[in-house]
Scaffold this motif. Sequence first.
Motif, PDB file in Angstrom:
ATOM      1  N   ASP A 116     -12.971   6.946  37.947  1.00 49.82           N
ATOM      2  CA  ASP A 116     -12.412   5.762  38.604  1.00 49.82           C
ATOM      3  C   ASP A 116     -10.942   6.024  38.999  1.00 49.82           C
ATOM      4  N   GLN A 117     -10.281   7.307  38.875  1.00 47.37           N
ATOM      5  CA  GLN A 117      -9.010   7.093  39.335  1.00 47.37           C
ATOM      6  C   GLN A 117      -9.045   7.476  40.974  1.00 47.37           C
ATOM      7  N   GLY A 118     -10.173   7.580  41.697  1.00 49.50           N
ATOM      8  CA  GLY A 118     -10.159   7.567  43.192  1.00 49.50           C
ATOM      9  C   GLY A 118     -10.666   8.838  43.878  1.00 49.50           C
ATOM     10  N   TRP A 119     -10.756   8.950  44.765  1.00 51.38           N
ATOM     11  CA  TRP A 119     -10.977   9.977  45.697  1.00 51.38           C
ATOM     12  C   TRP A 119     -10.335  11.193  45.572  1.00 51.38           C
ATOM     13  N   ARG A 120     -10.819  12.364  45.545  1.00 51.41           N
ATOM     14  CA  ARG A 120      -9.861  13.777  45.553  1.00 51.41           C
ATOM     15  C   ARG A 120     -10.603  14.775  46.411  1.00 51.41           C
ATOM     16  N   SER A 121      -9.959  15.588  47.029  1.00 51.32           N
ATOM     17  CA  SER A 121     -10.344  16.733  47.854  1.00 51.32           C
ATOM     18  C   SER A 121     -10.601  17.928  46.615  1.00 51.32           C
ATOM     19  N   GLN A 122     -11.975  18.484  46.958  1.00 52.24           N
ATOM     20  CA  GLN A 122     -12.717  19.475  46.022  1.00 52.24           C
ATOM     21  C   GLN A 122     -12.827  20.875  46.505  1.00 52.24           C
ATOM     22  N   TRP A 123     -12.359  21.746  45.901  1.00 56.43           N
ATOM     23  CA  TRP A 123     -12.321  22.970  46.523  1.00 56.43           C
ATOM     24  C   TRP A 123     -13.217  24.045  45.499  1.00 56.43           C
ATOM     25  N   LEU A 124     -14.184  24.621  45.843  1.00 55.34           N
ATOM     26  CA  LEU A 124     -14.803  25.678  44.978  1.00 55.34           C
ATOM     27  C   LEU A 124     -14.233  27.048  45.910  1.00 55.34           C
ATOM     28  N   ILE A 125     -13.527  27.911  44.908  1.00 53.51           N
ATOM     29  CA  ILE A 125     -12.917  29.025  45.398  1.00 53.51           C
ATOM     30  C   ILE A 125     -13.663  30.277  44.777  1.00 53.51           C
ATOM     31  N   ASP A 126     -13.922  31.269  45.464  1.00 53.64           N
ATOM     32  CA  ASP A 126     -14.506  32.733  45.049  1.00 53.64           C
ATOM     33  C   ASP A 126     -13.534  33.683  45.422  1.00 53.64           C
ATOM     34  N   GLY A 127     -13.714  34.882  44.885  1.00 53.82           N
ATOM     35  CA  GLY A 127     -13.055  36.302  45.057  1.00 53.82           C
ATOM     36  C   GLY A 127     -11.823  36.183  44.419  1.00 53.82           C
ATOM     37  N   LEU A 128     -11.756  35.685  43.184  1.00 55.36           N
ATOM     38  CA  LEU A 128     -10.673  35.524  42.243  1.00 55.36           C
ATOM     39  C   LEU A 128     -10.717  36.759  41.286  1.00 55.36           C
ATOM     40  N   THR A 129      -9.600  37.256  40.708  1.00 53.42           N
ATOM     41  CA  THR A 129      -9.761  38.407  40.026  1.00 53.42           C
ATOM     42  C   THR A 129      -9.861  37.915  38.274  1.00 53.42           C
ATOM     43  N   PRO A 130     -10.912  38.723  37.875  1.00 55.57           N
ATOM     44  CA  PRO A 130     -11.172  38.161  36.376  1.00 55.57           C
ATOM     45  C   PRO A 130      -9.876  38.535  35.422  1.00 55.57           C
ATOM     46  N   SER A 131      -9.790  37.653  34.465  1.00 55.33           N
ATOM     47  CA  SER A 131      -8.540  37.842  33.474  1.00 55.33           C
ATOM     48  C   SER A 131      -7.202  37.926  34.195  1.00 55.33           C
ATOM     49  N   THR A 132      -6.964  37.070  35.138  1.00 53.80           N
ATOM     50  CA  THR A 132      -5.827  36.855  35.843  1.00 53.80           C
ATOM     51  C   THR A 132      -5.295  35.571  35.712  1.00 53.80           C
ATOM     52  N   ASN A 133      -3.785  35.523  35.633  1.00 50.73           N
ATOM     53  CA  ASN A 133      -3.283  34.218  35.734  1.00 50.73           C
ATOM     54  C   ASN A 133      -3.048  33.824  37.072  1.00 50.73           C
ATOM     55  N   TYR A 134      -2.934  32.547  37.386  1.00 56.03           N
ATOM     56  CA  TYR A 134      -3.114  32.036  38.775  1.00 56.03           C
ATOM     57  C   TYR A 134      -2.291  30.998  38.775  1.00 56.03           C
ATOM     58  N   THR A 135      -1.512  30.487  39.739  1.00 56.22           N
ATOM     59  CA  THR A 135      -0.743  29.341  40.097  1.00 56.22           C
ATOM     60  C   THR A 135      -1.347  28.502  41.090  1.00 56.22           C
ATOM     61  N   ALA A 136      -1.413  27.322  41.245  1.00 54.41           N
ATOM     62  CA  ALA A 136      -1.925  26.586  42.382  1.00 54.41           C
ATOM     63  C   ALA A 136      -1.344  25.442  42.664  1.00 54.41           C
ATOM     64  N   TYR A 137      -1.105  24.927  44.036  1.00 52.41           N
ATOM     65  CA  TYR A 137      -0.516  23.868  44.554  1.00 52.41           C
ATOM     66  C   TYR A 137      -1.539  23.279  45.717  1.00 52.41           C
ATOM     67  N   VAL A 138      -1.292  22.008  45.666  1.00 51.38           N
ATOM     68  CA  VAL A 138      -2.056  21.277  46.944  1.00 51.38           C
ATOM     69  C   VAL A 138      -1.052  20.735  47.756  1.00 51.38           C
ATOM     70  N   ILE A 139      -1.474  20.888  49.012  1.00 48.85           N
ATOM     71  CA  ILE A 139      -0.291  20.206  50.196  1.00 48.85           C
ATOM     72  C   ILE A 139      -0.956  19.275  50.719  1.00 48.85           C
ATOM     73  N   GLN A 140      -0.202  17.921  50.923  1.00 49.02           N
ATOM     74  CA  GLN A 140      -0.761  17.075  51.501  1.00 49.02           C
ATOM     75  C   GLN A 140       0.063  16.621  52.976  1.00 49.02           C
ATOM     76  N   ASP A 141      -0.972  16.560  54.009  1.00 46.59           N
ATOM     77  CA  ASP A 141      -0.176  16.229  55.169  1.00 46.59           C
ATOM     78  C   ASP A 141       0.862  17.161  55.541  1.00 46.59           C
ATOM     79  N   GLN A 142       1.016  18.545  55.166  1.00 48.08           N
ATOM     80  CA  GLN A 142       1.908  19.456  55.502  1.00 48.08           C
ATOM     81  C   GLN A 142       3.169  19.533  55.132  1.00 48.08           C
ATOM     82  N   VAL A 143       3.537  18.252  54.328  1.00 49.57           N
ATOM     83  CA  VAL A 143       4.872  18.135  54.159  1.00 49.57           C
ATOM     84  C   VAL A 143       5.281  17.509  52.511  1.00 49.57           C
TER      85      VAL A 143
END
Length: 463
Positions: A225-252
Amino acid sequence: MRRLPQSLWCLIHATFALSAQTISLNTLYSFSGASVSSDPTFSLPQAQQLTVSIAICSAGTSSLAFFVTNNTAITDPGQSTSTTDVFEIPLLNGFGNWTGTAPQGGFLAVQNVGQTSFQVAASTGALVHELLPSLPLLGDTTNTQALIFSPPFSTVESSLSTYPNYTLPPANLSTPSPPSSPPAFSLVIAPTSSGLASGPQTACSVQSTSSSGSVLSNNFWLRDDQGWRSQWLIDGLTPSTNYTAYVIQDQVKLSGPIYFTMKSPSFSCPLVHSLPFCPSTSYAVPLPFPQSPATSYDSSTLPQSISDPLLQYMTNFTTMLLTFPCGRDLYSPLQTCESCQDAYRAWLCTASFPRCAEPPPSPPSSSSPTPALLPPQSGSNARNPFLPNVTYSYQTVLPCLEVCSAADRACPNFLGIKCPSPQFNAASSYGVGYIDSGEQGVLGGGSTGVAQDRWGNVWCNAG
């Protein structure tokens, strides 16, 4: 906050003469220190309320400074200018802004630019560059895949039925069409060891990083009920590895960072997501690996032997709920039949789809609680007999007790929904004490306060 129309955006790379470059309203300007004068000055437009925003796109000199004035008699504002009409724009994590009156326009000056790349934008009140307060959401990971959501960007208005023509949503929900003009989203993932989070926290800086993995799918999803989101399914990442993620909206506009760790190479549970009847289910479930070419389960690949019983449970519950005169009589000043059905759906899906998990990569400290993990098991799943047998060993994290408590609070008493008591046997089937304290009738005060945090820790499954 209003989003600037796409038609107003313009990316300009300019080479400056000694005279001031004019900055127009609602236009995005991008500059490189190698192509501007040593201390460039910009002429600002007229506006009763003018907002100037700055974004640093590459690490530069520590003495870089931006000065703005709304006094047109001061054509070169700077640190040495002795007047109350000159304001330095403070930079925090590569981002800065100034808002004030500029009926005659003004000037923006940059000092000690060096080789720094940066962006400038002027608008009437709306902030162009922004670090959004809402974070991306991690669905879950496997050993090579990750499911990530943007922050919610558009709510859905629902109209309540009225008595006597009172209806509730069907068991298999029909997903409404997403907004006609959604923001443009992009996702950037990088190994945490790359130090992405230590650089300028601006969209132009982050999007210059090459993102890890490959995008298998990207669509809009109404997860809750919080609303619409963009959803990504990502493959090809490395097992047992720490990752950092950002989402960019409208390039700015930038959202993040969030952090997560990929599962170990032996992790075998596939992801389950995009189920209309269980919209919040977006995590790994102990199921056989889907048939090629699918690498995860969604509504088109999930076997009917799993979905049909859940749909029947939901249909039967809704039929029972509607024996109450919903819309005419009130059983609660706070809850309705809609909220009861929503809470039951969340409980049913969370209980029916166990969430695969692994112990933390390192032993938790004394101040960090242990997740509500069940011992490793294989074969059939006792919690949901409709799930097929698997040939691998797996662990699951228990549902949060609050998922059951929410259904208990939201539904009429005659339905007989009862949750186990925290003082007795609740911990054998639910994660207890993480969100709420575990005291009877006390909300809040749990050891973590959340089921999942921005660092990728999952304490119990809230769906």
